[in-house]
Write an enzyme that holds these catalytic residues in place. Structure first.
Site, PDB file in Angstrom:
ATOM      1  N   VAL A  85       1.149  -1.050   0.213  1.00  0.00           N
ATOM      2  CA  VAL A  85       0.187  -0.194  -0.249  1.00  0.00           C
ATOM      3  C   VAL A  85       1.252   0.908   0.218  1.00  0.00           C
ATOM      4  O   VAL A  85       1.667   1.464   0.716  1.00  0.00           O
ATOM      5  CB  VAL A  85      -0.801  -0.168   1.316  1.00  0.00           C
ATOM      6  N   CYS A  86       0.412   2.053  -0.972  1.00  0.00           N
ATOM      7  CA  CYS A  86       1.347   3.909  -0.936  1.00  0.00           C
ATOM      8  C   CYS A  86      -0.111   4.492  -0.179  1.00  0.00           C
ATOM      9  O   CYS A  86       0.033   4.675  -0.292  1.00  0.00           O
ATOM     10  CB  CYS A  86       1.285   3.868  -2.216  1.00  0.00           C
ATOM     11  N   LEU A  87       0.738   5.040   1.284  1.00  0.00           N
ATOM     12  CA  LEU A  87       0.077   5.341   2.558  1.00  0.00           C
ATOM     13  C   LEU A  87       1.198   6.666   2.850  1.00  0.00           C
ATOM     14  O   LEU A  87       2.010   5.770   3.677  1.00  0.00           O
ATOM     15  CB  LEU A  87      -0.555   4.329   3.804  1.00  0.00           C
TER      16      LEU A  87
END
Length: 154
Positions: A85-87
């Site tokens: 995930v790109c968080l």
């Protein structure tokens, strides 16, 4: 060991407060560096299922950010096929040791509920989300029904 002490405290707080969007938290007491739980989104098209995630904390936590991996497949522009995930809150350049795990989880839930097509990990889904929202929602809902986990009942 500072990591374990802090994680024990954070886990206790999360369990005490009872986050309605992060449920069935499983932590091996012998290894506090790995947590699993269910993300339970509120917004369509993800509100028909729940998504198992794993949070891996480095031994240097809280000085290094945790990594989050989706164990349940999800049709989402900001989460790739491997579950990465790109968080922004847990990126190396944005991470602050004062950030607590419940804040990270809240950011993740907000991202799942409200995709950010301008920072995609899956450009094809970001494009579909931006250009044909109806089609995206239909695909994501079908995907969620097929792969999503059962939502916990209160």
């Amino acid at each position: 060991m500072a990591a374990s002490r802090r994680l024990m405290k954070e886990l206790e707080e999360i369990r005490k407060c009872g986050m309605k969007n992060f449920r069935n938290i499983r932590v091996d007491e012998a290894n506090l560096l790995t947590w699993q739980g269910l993300i339970v989104p509120d917004n369509p098209p993800y509100d028909k299922g729940a998504f198992r995630i794993e949070i891996n904390f480095p031994a240097e936590y809280p000085f290094k950010p945790p990594k989050i991996t989706f164990k349940t497949k999800i049709y989402h522009p900001n989460i790739d096929e491997k579950g990465q995930v790109c968080l922004p809150v847990i990126s190396a350049e944005n991470w602050k040791p004062a950030t607590k795990t419940d804040q990270v989880i809240q950011s993740l839930i907000a991202l799942v509920n409200d995709p950010q097509p301008e920072h995609p990990l899956r450009a094809d889904l970001a494009e579909e989300y931006s250009k044909d929202r109806k089609k995206f929602c239909k695909n994501a809902e079908e995907f969620t029904k097929k792969y999503g986990e059962k939502r916990p009942v209160d």
